[in-house]
Design a protein around this motif. Structure first.
Motif, mmCIF file in Angstrom:
data_model
loop_
_atom_site.group_PDB
_atom_site.id
_atom_site.type_symbol
_atom_site.label_atom_id
_atom_site.label_comp_id
_atom_site.label_asym_id
_atom_site.label_seq_id
_atom_site.Cartn_x
_atom_site.Cartn_y
_atom_site.Cartn_z
ATOM 1 N N LEU A 1 -12.375 44.415 50.045
ATOM 2 C CA LEU A 1 -11.154 43.735 50.228
ATOM 3 C C LEU A 1 -11.375 42.255 50.271
ATOM 4 N N ALA A 2 -12.250 42.018 51.245
ATOM 5 C CA ALA A 2 -12.838 40.696 51.521
ATOM 6 C C ALA A 2 -13.109 39.753 50.483
ATOM 7 N N ARG A 3 -14.043 40.370 49.662
ATOM 8 C CA ARG A 3 -14.682 39.789 48.565
ATOM 9 C C ARG A 3 -13.598 39.447 47.375
ATOM 10 N N ALA A 4 -12.776 40.464 47.228
ATOM 11 C CA ALA A 4 -11.684 40.491 46.285
ATOM 12 C C ALA A 4 -10.704 39.187 46.521
ATOM 13 N N ALA A 5 -10.513 39.101 47.776
ATOM 14 C CA ALA A 5 -9.364 37.958 48.279
ATOM 15 C C ALA A 5 -10.254 36.810 48.415
ATOM 16 N N LEU A 6 -11.477 36.627 48.791
ATOM 17 C CA LEU A 6 -11.803 35.411 49.144
ATOM 18 C C LEU A 6 -12.787 34.714 48.112
ATOM 19 N N VAL A 7 -13.279 35.593 47.091
ATOM 20 C CA VAL A 7 -14.496 35.040 46.351
ATOM 21 C C VAL A 7 -13.797 34.848 44.924
ATOM 22 N N LYS A 8 -13.539 33.805 44.243
ATOM 23 C CA LYS A 8 -12.946 33.546 43.034
ATOM 24 C C LYS A 8 -14.024 33.346 41.924
ATOM 25 N N ASP A 9 -15.209 33.317 42.193
ATOM 26 C CA ASP A 9 -16.276 32.785 41.027
ATOM 27 C C ASP A 9 -17.374 33.499 41.887
ATOM 28 N N GLU A 10 -17.944 34.275 40.605
ATOM 29 C CA GLU A 10 -19.027 35.370 40.883
ATOM 30 C C GLU A 10 -20.367 34.593 41.283
ATOM 31 N N ARG A 11 -20.417 33.247 41.101
ATOM 32 C CA ARG A 11 -21.531 32.534 41.339
ATOM 33 C C ARG A 11 -21.721 32.687 43.135
#
Length: 394
Positions: A43-53
């Motif tokens: 959930l945190a990764r989906a919400a907070l990270v918008k760029d796979e880099r």
């Protein structure tokens, strides 16, 4: 508690914003990841990270900040009534280190184990947890669930944890192998072709397309040619071990099953669990109500049938060598006696084992089964299949 995490992400140059932080809080308010650290991570990764880099950088911060968080401690911020009962019960499960496991001794044999169980059933009056003697949960008792013992009777536990049970006191459901599996079956089919013996016999029933084209071209009119139908005369009987430790090898077992069904017209198959006993079955959903006598199988199929057993042969040695040793029921004859009946009746039989051959020496039961098959156990690999097919074709 999430603000310091948010600030650590910013310090690590992960481009998070207030809007994304609020999206994370909305997800938590919606109970998307209650009491589950893995679900919260996604959930945190989906919400907070918008760029796979920045995923790798996010993972490093997450691992550092939430290190050791596996359960919710305390009740001040959590309504305990919302925690599933199964979670609370699992808190009592016994988790031992390898050194601690080596200190736990078995009762010293199948007969002693069964006698001790009989005595416990007569003497025990209440529920026990965490002990080393009575039927209960946790602990190191040979009888019960959630604990550890090198040889025991598993009672009331959903699934195997250590795979050390000599008996299982539960009704277990196995699923049938899927004969429509295609992934990975092509090479298996190629290996199995060694068994096929095509012959021409009977009346002219089959269109000979090549001869028809040739003859038509020569004469200038349609000249249909036929030939005796080709028949695969190999008769194959397969026994599949299902459930328990074979769940780890389900994919390759399904590939073998699917390939064999498509390659052999005269194929019969049956299921068994761990070792062959007095009964086999064709439908795992009805195995208790539709059991087929092993003696009837021997009487029905002639010695010219080629026999393949597919299983990991990984079980308690008692299941092979002792009457009553079956993990699920009380068998009047030892499993070895039934295996000897099969190998004695059918002229050609082999055992295919999905366990890597280099590990066979670590499991006593594999050695016993291999000896019963006169060494004709082969790994369930392409090389092993070719060697098994060569043996069956002799």
């Amino acid at each position: 508690m999430f603000i310091p995490f948010f600030l650590e992400l910013k310090a690590a140059k992960v481009p998070v914003t207030l809007r994304e932080y609020l999206s994370l809080l909305e997800g938590m308010d919606a109970h998307i990841a209650d009491y589950d650290i893995e679900a919260f991570y996604f959930l945190a990764r989906a919400a907070l990270v918008k760029d796979e880099r920045f995923i790798d950088r996010f993972d490093q911060v997450f691992a550092h900040y939430f290190k050791g968080v596996e359960a919710v401690a305390g009740t001040s911020a959590v309504d305990v009534s919302d925690i599933p009962e199964e979670w609370l019960r699992r808190l009592a499960d016994k988790h031992l280190t390898d050194d601690e496991k080596r200190l736990v001794e078995s009762l010293g044999g199948f007969d002693k184990l069964m006698e001790a169980l009989r005595q416990r059933l007569e003497e025990q009056k209440g529920r026990h947890q965490g002990g080393s003697k009575w039927i209960g949960t946790g602990g190191t008792s040979p009888f019960g669930a959630g604990g550890y013992n090198p040889e025991g009777v598993r009672i009331g536990q959903k699934e195997s944890r250590h795979r050390r049970a000599v008996k299982v006191w539960d009704e277990r459901a196995f699923r049938n192998l899927d004969d429509s599996v295609e992934l990975g079956t092509r090479n298996i089919k190629v290996a199995l072709k060694r068994l096929r013996r095509w012959v021409r016999d009977g009346a002219d029933e089959e269109l000979d397309l090549d001869d028809t084209i040739r003859s038509t071209a020569e004469h200038g009119w349609l000249d249909v040619k036929t030939r005796p139908e080709r028949k695969n005369r190999v008769k194959l009987l397969m026994f599949f071990d299902i459930g328990g430790s074979m769940d780890d090898h389900l994919k390759v077992a399904e590939e073998l099953f699917s390939a064999a069904k498509s390659e052999f017209r005269q194929l019969e198959y049956f299921y068994f669990h761990n070792c062959l006993y007095e009964g086999v079955w064709k439908d795992n959903h009805r195995r208790r109500s539709s059991m087929i006598d092993t003696v009837d199988v021997i009487r029905t199929y002639g010695p010219d049938y080629k026999v393949i057993f597919a299983g990991d042969a990984s079980m308690s040695p008692y299941e092979i060598t002792m009457p009553g040793g079956s993990v699920e029921h009380w068998n009047s004859r030892a499993g070895a006696a039934w295996l000897n009946l099969i190998t004695g009746h059918f002229r050609k039989s082999v055992w295919l084992n999905p366990v890597p051959e280099k590990h066979w020496g670590y499991t006593q039961s594999i050695g016993i089964v291999r000896q019963l098959f006169a060494g004709k156990m082969y790994p369930l690999t392409l090389g092993g299949l070719e060697a098994a097919a060569k043996e069956l074709s002799r």
